[in-house]
Design an enzyme around this catalytic site. Sequence first.
Site, mmCIF file in Angstrom:
data_model
loop_
_atom_site.group_PDB
_atom_site.id
_atom_site.type_symbol
_atom_site.label_atom_id
_atom_site.label_comp_id
_atom_site.label_asym_id
_atom_site.label_seq_id
_atom_site.Cartn_x
_atom_site.Cartn_y
_atom_site.Cartn_z
ATOM 1 N N HIS A 97 1.148 -0.801 -0.094
ATOM 2 C CA HIS A 97 0.043 0.398 0.014
ATOM 3 C C HIS A 97 0.642 1.192 0.260
ATOM 4 C CE1 HIS A 97 -4.070 -2.287 1.777
ATOM 5 N NE2 HIS A 97 -3.623 -2.613 0.477
ATOM 6 N N CYS A 133 3.734 17.305 -11.669
ATOM 7 C CA CYS A 133 4.486 16.620 -12.259
ATOM 8 C C CYS A 133 5.710 14.646 -12.129
ATOM 9 C CB CYS A 133 5.715 18.221 -12.377
ATOM 10 S SG CYS A 133 6.782 17.639 -10.995
HETATM 11 N N1 APR Z 1 -1.829 -8.434 17.843
HETATM 12 C C1 APR Z 1 -1.814 -8.197 16.906
HETATM 13 N N2 APR Z 1 -2.871 -8.064 15.831
HETATM 14 C C2 APR Z 1 -3.599 -6.919 16.384
HETATM 15 C C3 APR Z 1 -3.066 -5.963 17.433
HETATM 16 C C4 APR Z 1 -1.843 -7.015 18.607
HETATM 17 N N3 APR Z 1 -1.296 -5.716 18.807
HETATM 18 N N4 APR Z 1 -3.900 -5.292 17.699
HETATM 19 C C5 APR Z 1 -4.810 -5.099 16.713
HETATM 20 N N5 APR Z 1 -4.775 -6.236 15.972
HETATM 21 C C6 APR Z 1 -5.251 -6.672 14.753
HETATM 22 C C7 APR Z 1 -6.848 -6.904 14.962
HETATM 23 O O1 APR Z 1 -7.681 -7.594 15.586
HETATM 24 C C8 APR Z 1 -7.324 -6.762 13.847
HETATM 25 O O2 APR Z 1 -7.956 -7.825 13.111
HETATM 26 O O3 APR Z 1 -4.727 -6.015 13.455
HETATM 27 C C9 APR Z 1 -6.087 -6.039 12.826
HETATM 28 C C10 APR Z 1 -6.404 -4.252 12.473
HETATM 29 O O4 APR Z 1 -6.745 -4.453 11.247
HETATM 30 P P1 APR Z 1 -7.085 -3.381 10.069
HETATM 31 O O5 APR Z 1 -6.673 -1.884 10.926
HETATM 32 O O6 APR Z 1 -8.069 -3.057 9.597
HETATM 33 O O7 APR Z 1 -5.804 -3.028 9.222
HETATM 34 P P2 APR Z 1 -5.450 -4.110 8.138
HETATM 35 O O8 APR Z 1 -5.618 -5.553 8.278
HETATM 36 O O9 APR Z 1 -3.657 -3.689 8.093
HETATM 37 O O10 APR Z 1 -6.254 -2.789 6.680
HETATM 38 C C11 APR Z 1 -5.540 -3.055 5.695
HETATM 39 O O11 APR Z 1 -7.169 -1.567 4.863
HETATM 40 O O12 APR Z 1 -7.981 0.705 5.367
HETATM 41 C C12 APR Z 1 -6.941 0.202 4.647
HETATM 42 O O13 APR Z 1 -5.114 0.824 4.013
HETATM 43 C C13 APR Z 1 -5.666 0.698 5.378
HETATM 44 O O14 APR Z 1 -3.561 -1.240 4.743
HETATM 45 C C14 APR Z 1 -4.539 -1.101 5.295
HETATM 46 C C15 APR Z 1 -6.011 -1.940 5.083
#
Ligand code: APR
Length: 258
Positions: free
Chosen positions: A128, A139
């Site tokens: 991403h 540009c």
């Molecule tokens: N350890 C492990 N997992 C964790 C922790 C932790 N300490 N804290 C939170 N999580 C988990 C949550 O349970 C959730 O499943 O991390 C995940 C975060 O989810 P999202 O916020 O949806 O993040 P992500 O999956 O990276 O999102 C994907 O969505 O908004 C877009 O482009 C953005 O890259 C991002 C994409």
Amino acid sequence: MTDALPNIPDIMVESLARAEHLCVLTGAGISAESGLPTFRDKMTGLWAKYDPVSLATPEAFERDPDLVTRWYDFRVGEGGKHRPNPGHHALTRYEQWQRVRGKRFTLLTQNVDGFHQDAGSHDVVELHGTIRTWRCVRCGAAHRHEGEPFATYPPGCNACDEGILRPNVVWFGEMLPELAIERAHEAIGSCDVFVSIGTSGLVQPAASFGEAAQSRGALFFEVNLEATPLTAHVDAAVHAPSGIALPKLVDLAIHHGG
Ligand code: APR
């Protein structure tokens, strides 16, 4: 189950110890223990009334470039205040171990924070993009941006003096960088173990990578604070903070692999 670590299934330890090519996919959860909010967390302070997902679109930037660039610049500033955590460092340690024994490791991340690189990971595939470079919408000039906040919003381009800058990230509805997607597909097709870490498994195409690898014969594991839509498909899972689970998993795997 492993005695010392009852919450880490043996199959995960043994698979990481034996992996010819481990492919990892990380999401916002791996940086949560560094102090960076995930996309599902409620934003705080000035940003409390905004939904992060609604700011991450080309339409939002078109409508209000001032607001969107301020938000990304705020995130650059937050990144500067925090550091990688033991979860990031555990992956670096595993990568080095694999390299020394002539095995492969591919790190795919959906994160734009640059923390894997700060922790010493080499060759991170940023699906991403990154908030540490910005580009001119007119540009195309690239600008490194890691320190002080911009003086004005939206920031102007000092290469052409006409365009405005946007972060070099992939917004909803935009294409992933071609090279990153090629590298992801190569890794999915060649890994024998795939681990999804700290991702909600809601955003495509990354959400299907683990099952794609599994359908080609890889074992598919999950490390997440809680169950996700991926959990039903994995061969095993650890539901714990990645900053605690990953150092233990990597220590055990290295010990097991001798
Ligand atoms: N350890 C492990 N997992 C964790 C922790 C932790 N300490 N804290 C939170 N999580 C988990 C949550 O349970 C959730 O499943 O991390 C995940 C975060 O989810 P999202 O916020 O949806 O993040 P992500 O999956 O990276 O999102 C994907 O969505 O908004 C877009 O482009 C953005 O890259 C991002 C994409």
